[in-house]
Scaffold this active site. Structure first.
Site, mmCIF file in Angstrom:
data_model
loop_
_atom_site.group_PDB
_atom_site.id
_atom_site.type_symbol
_atom_site.label_atom_id
_atom_site.label_comp_id
_atom_site.label_asym_id
_atom_site.label_seq_id
_atom_site.Cartn_x
_atom_site.Cartn_y
_atom_site.Cartn_z
ATOM 1 N N ALA A 91 23.634 -21.274 -9.389
ATOM 2 C CA ALA A 91 22.277 -20.783 -9.121
ATOM 3 C C ALA A 91 21.596 -21.589 -8.009
ATOM 4 O O ALA A 91 21.812 -22.800 -7.908
ATOM 5 C CB ALA A 91 21.449 -20.858 -10.406
ATOM 6 N N GLY A 94 22.517 -19.086 -6.036
ATOM 7 C CA GLY A 94 23.552 -18.232 -5.479
ATOM 8 C C GLY A 94 23.730 -18.300 -3.978
ATOM 9 O O GLY A 94 24.448 -17.478 -3.407
ATOM 10 N N ASP A 126 28.017 -23.981 -19.291
ATOM 11 C CA ASP A 126 27.765 -25.414 -19.119
ATOM 12 C C ASP A 126 28.973 -26.014 -18.415
ATOM 13 O O ASP A 126 30.060 -26.116 -18.983
ATOM 14 C CB ASP A 126 27.547 -26.071 -20.483
ATOM 15 C CG ASP A 126 27.164 -27.537 -20.365
ATOM 16 O OD1 ASP A 126 27.349 -28.126 -19.278
ATOM 17 O OD2 ASP A 126 26.703 -28.109 -21.379
ATOM 18 N N CYS A 130 23.587 -32.593 -2.460
ATOM 19 C CA CYS A 130 22.551 -32.716 -1.433
ATOM 20 C C CYS A 130 21.861 -34.077 -1.552
ATOM 21 O O CYS A 130 20.651 -34.192 -1.426
ATOM 22 C CB CYS A 130 21.538 -31.573 -1.518
ATOM 23 S SG CYS A 130 20.684 -31.436 -3.098
#
Length: 448
Positions: free
Chosen positions: A269, A271, A318, A389
């Protein structure tokens, strides 16, 4: 198209968004975009609102330090709307030279009457007038006695993080890193290669009033120097692009998925990388996209649908829990691991104040666990890509080092530097060196 209501003043809108971010825990960009999509603002008010919100949140620690010198009570004891009105006022006085100080004070007093009562209005007026009298006498801690404290206030970052970077990078690099984080982040977008090419999209964006140029980092990327309202661009070209940072676009390139392959994206997510992978596959094959949060699965599906992608199967999963069903079935796996986000503080204005040293400590263990699970899903000869990131070595290099020490059946597959063409075992982009959001990417191949 969603019907939009006429906006209140830019300053009142800023108070509303600050309350969502600083009181309710919203993300700045999401709260801002939601407001802009649902309200009509002139270009001037949109620019003012953007500067007020992002600027005040970036400078929050320093603004609060100044307020602390001018208020005789803990800031936490001030009701939230009034505190954020004061923050906006101080930010304008300190950092927005084009706004007369009288306007900053008078508008703050008017807002206090909207959100509270006449007593609060007098309080706001007194604090801001007092700040104007005292501000030139107020001095940060001595740099000689507290280098981290001084630089933190001057460069708008939390002290613990500045202290960490001083040890890690030294003074000059730390200053450059903080200064980079304080610059406005341009809107970047990735062309949807299923329906368009980059040159055509650039022409269409320019026709819509945008000033853009091709990314030098990603062959699919476009950097927007000046943009009309994004809602208008989406209305015209909604299938043609995805908003994504340049450094983030590099991940799918490194993964190098092929049409017809089976891909597992473990932390998918909303995406962005998943849809990029699908585009590189020509929408042929299968992508199993998982995320731990059920409500985010819909985001993946919505983004795939908008871009005309059919091969993504999004499921709540998960990533830290091994799924026996996936064992040995994937040609390639992407682990875009949950991380501290310290490489993208320029874009996530609130993150510098939400993150703590304690938040980072448990992350490498989780990241390694997810990487271990992902590796078990890969076929012999297949590839796994690990990315974050963040610029934190404990979450990047040392996670890979720990994995490689335990798994001789894996080797470095190599990452080609986007600018130099040099093949590296690991690509660590640093804002103060590369002038781009911080990112880490490593590709491994299963050889046994």
């Amino acid at each position: 198209m969603q019907k939009r209501t006429k906006a209140v003043s830019a300053r009142q809108a800023a108070v509303e968004i600050l309350l969502q971010v600083l009181k309710d825990g919203a993300y700045t960009n999401i709260a801002m975009n939601k407001y802009l999509r649902s309200h009509e603002l002139t270009d001037l008010d949109r620019r003012l609102l953007t500067e007020l919100v992002y600027g005040t949140i970036k400078a929050l620690g320093t603004v609060d330090w100044y307020l602390g010198q001018c208020v005789n009570r803990p800031l936490a004891k001030i009701e939230a709307p009034i505190l954020n009105i004061l923050r906006l006022g101080v930010y304008q006085i300190l950092y927005m030279d084009k706004i007369p100080v009288s306007a900053a004070c008078n508008e703050a007093v008017k807002l206090a009457r909207v959100y509270s009562h006449e007593g609060s209005a007098k309080f706001v007026n007194g604090v801001l007038r007092g700040f104007l009298r005292k501000k030139d006498e107020l001095e940060f801690p001595s740099e000689a006695e507290d280098e981290a404290g001084y630089l933190a206030l001057k460069l708008l970052h939390p002290r613990w993080l500045v202290k960490k970077w001083l040890t890690q990078y030294g003074r000059e690099a730390t200053i450059r890193l903080c200064e980079f984080n304080n610059t406005p982040a341009p809107v970047c977008m990735r062309v949807n290669t299923l329906v368009a090419d980059r040159d055509a999209l650039i022409r269409n964006l320019e026709a819509a009033g945008a000033e853009v140029h091709a990314s030098k980092w990603s062959k699919d990327g476009i950097v927007c120097d000046k943009m009309p309202a994004l809602s208008n661009v989406f209305a015209e070209l909604k299938h043609d692009f995805y908003i994504q940072d340049e450094s983030s676009m590099l991940v799918a390139e490194v993964l190098a998925p092929q049409p017809g392959e089976k891909i597992v994206d473990m932390c998918s997510a909303p995406g962005g990388k998943t849809t990029h992978i699908a585009e590189k596959m020509g929408d042929k094959g299968e992508i199993l996209a998982g995320d731990i949060h059920e409500h985010k699965i819909k985001l993946i599906e919505e983004n795939a649908s908008r871009l005309g992608i059919t091969i993504i199967k999004a499921q709540q999963r998960d990533a830290s829990v091994f799924d026996e069903y996936l064992a040995g079935k994937a040609d390639r796996v992407l682990v875009d691991a949950p991380c501290s986000g310290l490489g993208v503080l320029r874009r996530r204005a609130e993150m510098r104040w939400r993150r703590t040293r304690a938040d980072i400590r448990p992350l490498p263990k989780l990241q390694l666990q997810i990487l271990e699970n992902g590796a078990r899903y890969v076929k012999d000869g297949g590839i796994i890509v690990y990315s974050t990131c963040t610029i934190e070595p404990a979450e990047n290099h040392y996670v890979i080092a720990a994995f490689m020490e335990k798994h001789p059946e894996w080797e470095f597959a190599g990452v080609k530097h986007p600018l130099t063409g040099e093949t590296l075992d690991e690509l660590q982009l640093l804002p103060q060196v590369d002038g781009i959001d911080g990112f880490y990417i490593c590709a491994l191949r299963k050889v046994k």
